[in-house]
Motif scaffolding. Sequence first.
Motif, PDB file in Angstrom:
ATOM      1  N   ALA A 124       2.495 -12.120   4.600  1.00 21.49           N
ATOM      2  CA  ALA A 124       1.494 -11.182   4.078  1.00 21.49           C
ATOM      3  C   ALA A 124       1.959  -9.738   4.227  1.00 21.49           C
ATOM      4  O   ALA A 124       2.256  -9.286   5.328  1.00 21.49           O
ATOM      5  CB  ALA A 124       0.163 -11.383   4.787  1.00 21.49           C
ATOM      6  N   GLY A 125       2.031  -9.042   3.097  1.00 23.18           N
ATOM      7  CA  GLY A 125       2.610  -7.695   3.103  1.00 23.18           C
ATOM      8  C   GLY A 125       1.657  -6.578   2.725  1.00 23.18           C
ATOM      9  O   GLY A 125       2.102  -5.471   2.425  1.00 23.18           O
ATOM     10  N   GLY A 126       0.353  -6.835   2.718  1.00 28.98           N
ATOM     11  CA  GLY A 126      -0.602  -5.755   2.422  1.00 28.98           C
ATOM     12  C   GLY A 126      -0.504  -5.279   0.980  1.00 28.98           C
ATOM     13  O   GLY A 126      -0.070  -6.032   0.092  1.00 28.98           O
ATOM     14  N   GLU A 127      -0.878  -4.028   0.747  1.00 28.43           N
ATOM     15  CA  GLU A 127      -0.924  -3.486  -0.615  1.00 28.43           C
ATOM     16  C   GLU A 127       0.475  -3.495  -1.256  1.00 28.43           C
ATOM     17  O   GLU A 127       1.445  -3.027  -0.655  1.00 28.43           O
ATOM     18  CB  GLU A 127      -1.470  -2.058  -0.574  1.00 28.43           C
ATOM     19  CG  GLU A 127      -1.832  -1.553  -1.964  1.00 28.43           C
ATOM     20  CD  GLU A 127      -2.341  -0.119  -1.942  1.00 28.43           C
ATOM     21  OE1 GLU A 127      -2.590   0.423  -0.843  1.00 28.43           O
ATOM     22  OE2 GLU A 127      -2.453   0.450  -3.042  1.00 28.43           O
ATOM     23  N   ASP A 128       0.554  -4.021  -2.470  1.00 26.99           N
ATOM     24  CA  ASP A 128       1.821  -4.178  -3.192  1.00 26.99           C
ATOM     25  C   ASP A 128       2.846  -5.002  -2.399  1.00 26.99           C
ATOM     26  O   ASP A 128       4.035  -5.022  -2.729  1.00 26.99           O
ATOM     27  CB  ASP A 128       2.462  -2.820  -3.519  1.00 26.99           C
ATOM     28  CG  ASP A 128       1.703  -2.051  -4.592  1.00 26.99           C
ATOM     29  OD1 ASP A 128       0.974  -2.702  -5.377  1.00 26.99           O
ATOM     30  OD2 ASP A 128       1.829  -0.810  -4.628  1.00 26.99           O
ATOM     31  N   GLY A 129       2.407  -5.620  -1.322  1.00 28.06           N
ATOM     32  CA  GLY A 129       3.339  -6.353  -0.451  1.00 28.06           C
ATOM     33  C   GLY A 129       4.302  -5.428   0.268  1.00 28.06           C
ATOM     34  O   GLY A 129       5.344  -5.853   0.759  1.00 28.06           O
ATOM     35  N   MET A 130       3.933  -4.140   0.350  1.00 23.51           N
ATOM     36  CA  MET A 130       4.871  -3.130   0.862  1.00 23.51           C
ATOM     37  C   MET A 130       4.454  -2.518   2.208  1.00 23.51           C
ATOM     38  O   MET A 130       5.160  -1.659   2.732  1.00 23.51           O
ATOM     39  CB  MET A 130       5.042  -2.009  -0.167  1.00 23.51           C
ATOM     40  CG  MET A 130       5.980  -2.358  -1.315  1.00 23.51           C
ATOM     41  SD  MET A 130       7.668  -2.724  -0.768  1.00 23.51           S
ATOM     42  CE  MET A 130       8.229  -1.081  -0.267  1.00 23.51           C
ATOM     43  N   ALA A 131       3.320  -2.939   2.766  1.00 21.12           N
ATOM     44  CA  ALA A 131       2.821  -2.276   3.981  1.00 21.12           C
ATOM     45  C   ALA A 131       3.829  -2.378   5.129  1.00 21.12           C
ATOM     46  O   ALA A 131       4.119  -1.393   5.812  1.00 21.12           O
ATOM     47  CB  ALA A 131       1.472  -2.864   4.390  1.00 21.12           C
ATOM     48  N   VAL A 132       4.376  -3.571   5.327  1.00 15.90           N
ATOM     49  CA  VAL A 132       5.311  -3.766   6.444  1.00 15.90           C
ATOM     50  C   VAL A 132       6.675  -3.154   6.093  1.00 15.90           C
ATOM     51  O   VAL A 132       7.313  -2.486   6.911  1.00 15.90           O
ATOM     52  CB  VAL A 132       5.431  -5.262   6.795  1.00 15.90           C
ATOM     53  CG1 VAL A 132       6.393  -5.473   7.959  1.00 15.90           C
ATOM     54  CG2 VAL A 132       4.053  -5.837   7.135  1.00 15.90           C
ATOM     55  N   THR A 133       7.120  -3.372   4.843  1.00 17.72           N
ATOM     56  CA  THR A 133       8.424  -2.837   4.423  1.00 17.72           C
ATOM     57  C   THR A 133       8.447  -1.310   4.515  1.00 17.72           C
ATOM     58  O   THR A 133       9.448  -0.726   4.948  1.00 17.72           O
ATOM     59  CB  THR A 133       8.744  -3.292   2.983  1.00 17.72           C
ATOM     60  OG1 THR A 133       8.674  -4.720   2.936  1.00 17.72           O
ATOM     61  CG2 THR A 133      10.130  -2.838   2.551  1.00 17.72           C
ATOM     62  N   ASN A 134       7.356  -0.668   4.135  1.00 18.04           N
ATOM     63  CA  ASN A 134       7.316   0.794   4.241  1.00 18.04           C
ATOM     64  C   ASN A 134       7.455   1.267   5.681  1.00 18.04           C
ATOM     65  O   ASN A 134       8.152   2.251   5.947  1.00 18.04           O
ATOM     66  CB  ASN A 134       6.010   1.337   3.637  1.00 18.04           C
ATOM     67  CG  ASN A 134       6.070   1.368   2.114  1.00 18.04           C
ATOM     68  OD1 ASN A 134       7.164   1.398   1.532  1.00 18.04           O
ATOM     69  ND2 ASN A 134       4.910   1.336   1.479  1.00 18.04           N
TER      70      ASN A 134
END
Lengths: 160, 256
Positions: free
Chosen positions: B177-187
């Motif tokens: 699960a990556g949050g909004e746009d799947g980018m929350a953790v990657t950001n």
Amino acid sequence: MKLLTLNFLTCARKTCKSAPSSFPLHPREAELEVVQADVNLAFLKNILPRLMWGELRTITGELGLPTLPDTAPERSALFTAAAAVSETTTPGVDPEAIDAPEHPAPVEEPEETPTQTAIDLHRILLETCIKEGKLVCGNCGHEYAVKEGVANFLLPGHLV
Amino acid sequence: MLPTPSTSHVCFDRVYEPAEDSFLLLDTLSTSSEIAFLHNRFAQANSKQSTPPLILEVGVGSGVVLAFVAGNTSRIFGRNDILTLGTDINRFACQAASETVRKAIKDHDPSLFLDVVNADLASTIRANSVDVFIFNPPYVPAELPDLSRHDSFNVLSVGQKSTSFEQDSYLLELSYAGGEDGMAVTNRMLEQLPYILNPERGVAYLLLCAQNKPEEVKQRIRDWGTGWVAETVGVSGKKAGWEKLHIVRIWRNSMA
């Protein structure tokens, strides 16, 4: 957790990043175990410039291990050429050390044999593991637990 | 083709099972163009006195990617004094991945495995210390799990021999699960990346899916400043012209 791993870790708290005392993390109440591993001589020769020797010396001191010399060994002190090893004694190296039987080390390059200095360094960096205990930040004092060899660097704050 | 590490000992009820994304990383890291790039940067033959590179994989899961790298270092990097280190937020994954890497090294190449530590991303890694960074993030656009339960779900409950279903679901959610746009953790990870990456020879491999808007992500990285480069070096799962998964290579071009 291997002692060499501590060469690459600091306190996980953002506010500690700029504080020099957040590295190294200090082991406390540590239970050690020795996990045997093959000697990789090429690695030992090449890793020397990457080792934070003073900090490693601090950690081994805190763990009650034999005191390390003030400075890291020279690259040339880690191996002997094959010709020298065939002698019973090698100049500059403790002859008892050469016979160290517990480590039949596979040698990287056939013409070179690890010295006792190399074997000792290998023992400290890659075979001596913290099985249980704590790692303490020198800046904020936060204690990170090591359980069954796995260190836990999760902070309560960021988890909520 | 280089051998894929065995993960037969891993319990996939609570640790992410190797899937298309994991295998795309393996395939990309062993393409002739990536091998040429990594040899050029790290091979002993090209830089006699260079120090052993540190490979960090964040979010190792089963450990299949880190084990693949650790078990094939001669082929991929042109040297076998590579150090491998992993992190995962899931303690069960840390234990499983350690086993996966140890087995791969024993079976294949005698490289040097450090540890897998239980950490949030790379928060505990020393500045400038990482030479090769690998991240297969939780990239699915889905609500992030409630982390307030983490402490109790990250270990076996007192007196219990196995994890609960709820606990397993939570731990698996963390892996995808990556949050909004799947980018929350990657950001959050990208914010830490310039700090941990070696300024001269550091290189990162990041997996993204189409919903992460990879072109925008790459542009943001290039905007970090002079010399930053981000290029797609691997794709899989073409769907009507949309590449579903991308591997982006991120590095600093000192010539720029």
